[in-house]
Design a protein around this motif. Structure first.
Motif: not given
Length: 474
Positions: A206-232
């Protein structure tokens, strides 16, 4: 009893007046201000509930201290400063500066990018990279489902944690509302450091915070490989129950991984209040990669001063000389985006928009059609993807600029969600992304050829206009 009635009326009137004053003091666009004043005035009870959930302006809130943000940003700034022979393309310097000034989204060179256009490519690549991890795995996802694929990812993460690899997972609490708690408890017991983003408990619902969500899709492996995009992380990307899901995700090796790492570590501080700034999370770059494929990882959120990704899209549309091609699963554009699309098309720019023939949300489909018709009137070419549900969020312009990430072209992504997009300034990569768009175009039909949409009866058009009023809420 009559006194209770009057007491309630006095309290309610006080709350409504206070809400109106708050709306006025936010100094929003006059149209938005008037809309909320009317809602609060003429929709008793319902109006004040809608305001508490959806109307409060959060951009002035500080959810992370500036000192902590500076510490989390310092390491990526040092890596940025150490880049040699960094050349910024002249025609996009203003856009690069826009992103840099607003949220310190620094440009990094020397990037190699693999484009994944289906779940098989993405998940096989992700599992391979996770399997080679030696120091850390950082995963940030909107949805991870308790299905065979989600459990396979969980098993691999647990296995790496038992090998001594640091494994951190951030998932969105609302995005994962169907995923049972025992799924995450199993990972915690297996050594995976798991945190939910803005947990939705009974009172916080029952607060406005429920409306604000983390929609990011990120992955980092060993700081050398990164993923970003739209797939869950969900089986529907490899085996759709009703229709196949088409999406775009990027695997990046090179300088941009520093920026993806920074984005994750800020999210991690937000959910865990732990500052992670050690150099081990920003290893030396691969010296074999030497190119000027320039990338910026741009994040936006409702608590940043400006809607960064939306402003970037507006500038791209208004500065394009030849074309802008866009894919989005949901099209409920804000007024600046709609204005920029119409302006670009009327100026002779080839603006093409690809949306699904059918979405997974009927209300969004109804609300979207009136916006689509407005763009058609200005000359925007609209195509409907028929070979399943196209969940891809990508943009390519003028054979040099391209973007891919988590942001839809809608109110929720631009104003309410925590999002992340990669923007690239490189001709070779832009041409590859253009080919992805043109390949998808082979599975489309121009909207003008769909008679049921072009000849909708009056009552249906009226219904769509009514639903359009809910666009900021969808």
């Amino acid at each position: 009893m009559i006194y209770i009635h009057w007491a309630f009326l006095v309290v309610y009137t006080f709350v409504v007046v206070a809400a109106m004053i708050k709306v006025l003091m936010d100094n929003r666009q006059p149209a938005k201000t008037m809309a909320w004043v009317l809602v609060l005035s003429f929709m008793p009870i319902v109006g004040i509930i809608l305001y508490f959930f959806l109307g409060q302006n959060t951009r002035k809130e500080r959810m992370i201290s500036q000192r902590s943000l500076d510490q989390l940003t310092k390491r990526s700034m040092l890596e940025f400063a150490e880049q040699r022979d960094l050349r910024l393309p002249k025609s996009y310097r203003a856009l690069i500066k826009l992103f840099t000034n607003q949220s310190l989204s620094l440009p990094f060179k020397d990037n190699e990018v693999d484009i994944c256009t289906d779940g098989y490519q993405f998940f096989l690549s992700l599992l391979r990279d996770i399997g080679t991890a030696e120091h850390h795995i950082h995963l940030d996802t909107y949805i991870i489902e308790d299905d065979p694929l989600g459990n396979l990812i969980a098993d691999v993460l647990i296995d790496k944690a038992r090998q001594g690899v640091e494994v951190r997972l951030v998932y969105d609490d609302m995005g994962c509302w169907k995923t049972r708690n025992r799924f995450f408890e199993r990972m915690r017991e297996g050594g995976v450091d798991t945190r939910s983003f803005m947990p939705v408990k009974f009172l916080s619902f029952f607060s406005s915070k429920v409306n604000y969500r983390n929609h990011r899709k990120l992955c980092i492996i060993d700081g050398r490989v990164g993923y970003i995009g739209g797939m869950n992380i969900a089986l529907r990307y490899v085996k759709g129950d009703k229709m196949p899901w088409r999406d775009t995700h990027l695997r990046i090796v090179g300088g941009a991984v520093y920026a993806i790492q920074k984005a994750f570590l800020i999210d991690w501080y937000f959910v865990d209040r732990t500052l992670i700034t050690d150099h081990a999370y920003y290893p030396e770059p691969d010296s074999r990669i030497d190119n000027n494929c320039l990338a910026q990882i741009v994040t936006s959120s409702p608590v940043q001063p400006w809607p960064d990704i939306m402003q970037g899209y507006v500038r791209i549309l208004l500065e394009a000389r030849r074309y802008v091609y866009m894919e989005t699963p949901y099209f409920l554009p804000t007024e600046p985006i709609l204005f920029a699309m119409r302006t670009a098309a009327l100026a002779g720019v080839d603006v093409r928009l690809m949306i699904p023939m059918r979405t997974d949300a009927k209300l969004v489909e109804w609300a979207s059609i009136s916006y689509v018709m407005e763009t058609l009137e200005a000359g925007v070419k609209v195509y409907l993807y028929q070979a399943g549900f196209n969940h891809s969020k990508m943009l390519v312009s003028d054979d040099f600029l391209c973007s891919c990430g988590s942001s839809n072209i809608d109110f929720r992504s631009f104003e309410n969600n925590f999002e992340s997009n990669a923007f690239f300034y490189d001709s070779a990569l832009a041409l590859r992304m253009k080919k992805v768009f043109l390949d998808d175009l082979q599975q489309c039909v121009p909207i003008e050829k769909v008679q049921r949409l072009m000849r909708r009866p009056f009552l249906l058009r009226l219904w769509e206009s009514i639903i359009r009023l809910l666009s900021p809420l969808l």
